[in-house]
Design an enzyme around this catalytic site. Structure first.
Site, PDB file in Angstrom:
ATOM      1  N   TYR A   1       0.845  -1.200   0.000  1.00  0.00           N
ATOM      2  CA  TYR A   1       0.000   0.000   0.000  1.00  0.00           C
ATOM      3  C   TYR A   1       0.882   1.253   0.000  1.00  0.00           C
ATOM      4  O   TYR A   1       1.741   1.423   0.877  1.00  0.00           O
ATOM      5  CB  TYR A   1      -0.939   0.031   1.212  1.00  0.00           C
ATOM      6  CG  TYR A   1      -2.033  -1.022   1.201  1.00  0.00           C
ATOM      7  CD1 TYR A   1      -2.327  -1.778   0.063  1.00  0.00           C
ATOM      8  CD2 TYR A   1      -2.793  -1.273   2.343  1.00  0.00           C
ATOM      9  CE1 TYR A   1      -3.333  -2.741   0.066  1.00  0.00           C
ATOM     10  CE2 TYR A   1      -3.802  -2.233   2.354  1.00  0.00           C
ATOM     11  CZ  TYR A   1      -4.056  -2.961   1.208  1.00  0.00           C
ATOM     12  OH  TYR A   1      -5.050  -3.916   1.225  1.00  0.00           O
TER      13      TYR A   1
ATOM     14  N   SER B   1     -13.792  -3.791   1.309  1.00  0.00           N
ATOM     15  CA  SER B   1     -14.642  -3.026   0.388  1.00  0.00           C
ATOM     16  C   SER B   1     -16.129  -3.082   0.743  1.00  0.00           C
ATOM     17  O   SER B   1     -16.973  -3.367  -0.112  1.00  0.00           O
ATOM     18  CB  SER B   1     -14.436  -3.502  -1.067  1.00  0.00           C
ATOM     19  OG  SER B   1     -13.159  -3.159  -1.530  1.00  0.00           O
ATOM     20  N   PRO B   2     -16.506  -2.759   1.986  1.00  0.00           N
ATOM     21  CA  PRO B   2     -17.928  -2.785   2.348  1.00  0.00           C
ATOM     22  C   PRO B   2     -18.760  -1.779   1.546  1.00  0.00           C
ATOM     23  O   PRO B   2     -19.965  -1.951   1.397  1.00  0.00           O
ATOM     24  CB  PRO B   2     -17.930  -2.445   3.841  1.00  0.00           C
ATOM     25  CG  PRO B   2     -16.632  -1.745   4.083  1.00  0.00           C
ATOM     26  CD  PRO B   2     -15.651  -2.372   3.138  1.00  0.00           C
ATOM     27  N   LEU B   3     -18.087  -0.734   1.016  1.00  0.00           N
ATOM     28  CA  LEU B   3     -18.822   0.278   0.229  1.00  0.00           C
ATOM     29  C   LEU B   3     -18.701   0.022  -1.268  1.00  0.00           C
ATOM     30  O   LEU B   3     -19.076   0.892  -2.076  1.00  0.00           O
ATOM     31  CB  LEU B   3     -18.277   1.681   0.538  1.00  0.00           C
ATOM     32  CG  LEU B   3     -18.330   2.114   2.001  1.00  0.00           C
ATOM     33  CD1 LEU B   3     -17.695   3.485   2.175  1.00  0.00           C
ATOM     34  CD2 LEU B   3     -19.773   2.129   2.480  1.00  0.00           C
TER      35      LEU B   3
ATOM     36  N   LEU C   1     -18.979   2.732  -4.452  1.00  0.00           N
ATOM     37  CA  LEU C   1     -20.210   2.542  -5.247  1.00  0.00           C
ATOM     38  C   LEU C   1     -21.479   2.757  -4.417  1.00  0.00           C
ATOM     39  O   LEU C   1     -22.458   3.331  -4.902  1.00  0.00           O
ATOM     40  CB  LEU C   1     -20.223   1.108  -5.832  1.00  0.00           C
ATOM     41  CG  LEU C   1     -21.482   0.725  -6.600  1.00  0.00           C
ATOM     42  CD1 LEU C   1     -21.433   1.298  -8.018  1.00  0.00           C
ATOM     43  CD2 LEU C   1     -21.653  -0.797  -6.665  1.00  0.00           C
ATOM     44  N   LEU C   2     -21.445   2.304  -3.150  1.00  0.00           N
ATOM     45  CA  LEU C   2     -22.670   2.285  -2.341  1.00  0.00           C
ATOM     46  C   LEU C   2     -22.779   3.488  -1.402  1.00  0.00           C
ATOM     47  O   LEU C   2     -23.380   3.401  -0.333  1.00  0.00           O
ATOM     48  CB  LEU C   2     -22.713   0.969  -1.546  1.00  0.00           C
ATOM     49  CG  LEU C   2     -22.676  -0.288  -2.422  1.00  0.00           C
ATOM     50  CD1 LEU C   2     -22.423  -1.541  -1.578  1.00  0.00           C
ATOM     51  CD2 LEU C   2     -23.984  -0.438  -3.216  1.00  0.00           C
TER      52      LEU C   2
ATOM     53  N   GLY D   1     -23.919   6.593  -2.495  1.00  0.00           N
ATOM     54  CA  GLY D   1     -24.889   7.574  -2.986  1.00  0.00           C
ATOM     55  C   GLY D   1     -24.337   8.450  -4.090  1.00  0.00           C
ATOM     56  O   GLY D   1     -25.080   9.180  -4.743  1.00  0.00           O
ATOM     57  N   LYS D   2     -23.016   8.404  -4.313  1.00  0.00           N
ATOM     58  CA  LYS D   2     -22.466   9.300  -5.349  1.00  0.00           C
ATOM     59  C   LYS D   2     -22.393   8.640  -6.724  1.00  0.00           C
ATOM     60  O   LYS D   2     -22.058   9.296  -7.700  1.00  0.00           O
ATOM     61  CB  LYS D   2     -21.107   9.859  -4.920  1.00  0.00           C
ATOM     62  CG  LYS D   2     -19.996   8.854  -4.740  1.00  0.00           C
ATOM     63  CD  LYS D   2     -18.754   9.552  -4.158  1.00  0.00           C
ATOM     64  CE  LYS D   2     -17.619   8.574  -3.928  1.00  0.00           C
ATOM     65  NZ  LYS D   2     -16.509   9.180  -3.201  1.00  0.00           N
TER      66      LYS D   2
END
Ligand SMILES: NC(=O)c1ccc[n+]([C@@H]2O[C@H](COP(=O)([O-])OP(=O)(O)OC[C@H]3O[C@@H](n4cnc5c(N)ncnc54)[C@H](OP(=O)(O)O)[C@@H]3O)[C@@H](O)[C@H]2O)c1
Length: 327
Positions: A53, A204-206, A210-211, A213-214
């Site tokens: 990273y 990657s819970p979002l 993607l999840l 709202g944008k």
């Protein structure tokens, strides 16, 4: 914040883990350190990084953050991806693992890693070779437990069999991708983990943003991983993902909860998951994910949210269930 035991290890971790892939990448050092401090304030004691990273900067910054309280932190890092151009500076050979751990310990300014992940599957190296190297590291006290990310369930199951037969340290934690549009882990990884009493920290819970709202079918932000990084654009390319994002955003808005908060809460509510790994580029984003700890995710909500995306097919084509009253 709640604390959970990782599999059968006895180690207690917060049910949110902070991922530090953004540290030294799209979060500068100052912002990264603020996010670390805010996470600690919220009760997080579990941090995930990797040797690759930000080309090692993530480990260096995290190392600075934890230095004054190392023994109160549960630390995970990883080995596998190339650390330089040399043909051997990659993979899961004993050689690369032994070099990899030294680099990580140095950058993290510690003498042990709690959970040392193999970051992906290495088809060139026999699993026995990898497991023996990890077992040696455990005996040397440089790692407490081996852990595995991005392997298929059959590969993990094979490794568990080898560990048992050869009396080598087994994988005690699995790190799969898991969110409302990436539910493959439900088919075999999570049942395997539950059956073998192995911890799970899902990433990657979002859906990498993607999840939140944008994103939607006709909606893209000016800046964001799914528009800026080809690897991620490709991973979520399927138009259906954006349909799900729209539906999910509407569902969250109707309940007065931020989409990002609800998405993390959904991942957290899977009983096989010890902790989702949250990620953010700034404090504002981080707050939304931290708020997930306070969401009361009822079984009804979980079912309704799950119905917005496709439930993955079972692992066999034999669809009939067991006989009635069969226990
Ligand atoms: N084992 C593996 O192979 C692997 C792979 C990936 C990640 N991980 C680990 O898991 C951690 C989390 O993964 P992830 O970063 O993919 O998780 P994620 O939660 O799915 O995505 C985080 C990204 O979503 C966006 N975001 C977050 N909160 C937001 C908000 N409130 N509003 C709008 N956008 C928001 C940000 O990206 P933008 O601002 O760019 O949109 C942020 O970097 C990583 O740090 C790493 O430790 C492991």
């Amino acid at each position: 914040m709640e604390y959970r035991t990782v599999g059968r290890t006895g180690i207690q971790v917060s049910n949110l883990c902070l991922g530090t892939m953004s540290f030294g990448a799209n979060a500068d050092e100052e912002t990264s350190k603020k996010m670390y401090r805010r996470s600690r304030e919220a009760g997080i004691n579990f941090f995930d990084t990797a040797d690759v990273y930000a080309l090692g900067r993530s480990e260096e910054i995290l190392g600075d953050c934890i230095a004054h309280e190392r023994d109160n932190i549960v630390l995970a890092t990883k080995v596998f991806w190339p650390t330089n151009a040399d043909v051997n500076a990659r993979g899961l050979s004993r050689r690369h693992i032994m070099q990899g751990i030294e680099g990580s310990l140095k950058r993290l300014k510690t003498d042990y890693i709690d959970f040392y992940f193999v970051h992906d599957f290495d088809p060139r190296t026999p699993i026995e070779e990898t497991l023996r190297a990890l077992d040696d590291l455990q005996r040397q006290g440089k790692i407490l437990y081996p852990a595995v990310s991005n392997w298929a369930a059959w590969q993990i199951a094979k490794a568990l069999g080898i560990s048992a037969k050869e009396q080598l340290a087994r994988f005690e934690l699995i790190q799969p991708m898991y969110n409302l549009v990436k539910r493959q882990a439900e088919v075999e990884i999570l049942p395997l983990a539950a059956s073998e009493q192995i911890g799970v920290i899902s990433y990657s819970p979002l859906g990498a943003g993607l999840l939140t709202g944008k994103y939607g079918v006709n909606k893209r932000p000016k800046q964001g991983r799914l528009v800026d990084e080809k690897r991620y654009t490709d991973r979520y390319l399927d138009e259906m993902n954006y349909v799900v994002a729209d539906r999910f955003t509407t569902y969250a808005a109707e309940r007065g909860i931020k989409a990002a908060t609800l998405a993390v809460a959904w991942a957290m509510s899977n009983p096989a998951i010890t902790a989702p790994i949250i990620g953010a580029r700034n404090l504002e984003q981080l707050e939304d994910s931290l708020d997930a700890a306070d969401v009361d995710m009822t079984p009804e909500w979980r079912e309704e949210i799950s119905s917005h995306s496709i439930t993955p097919q079972p692992a066999t084509d034999r669809g009939e269930t067991l006989l009635p009253n069969w226990t």
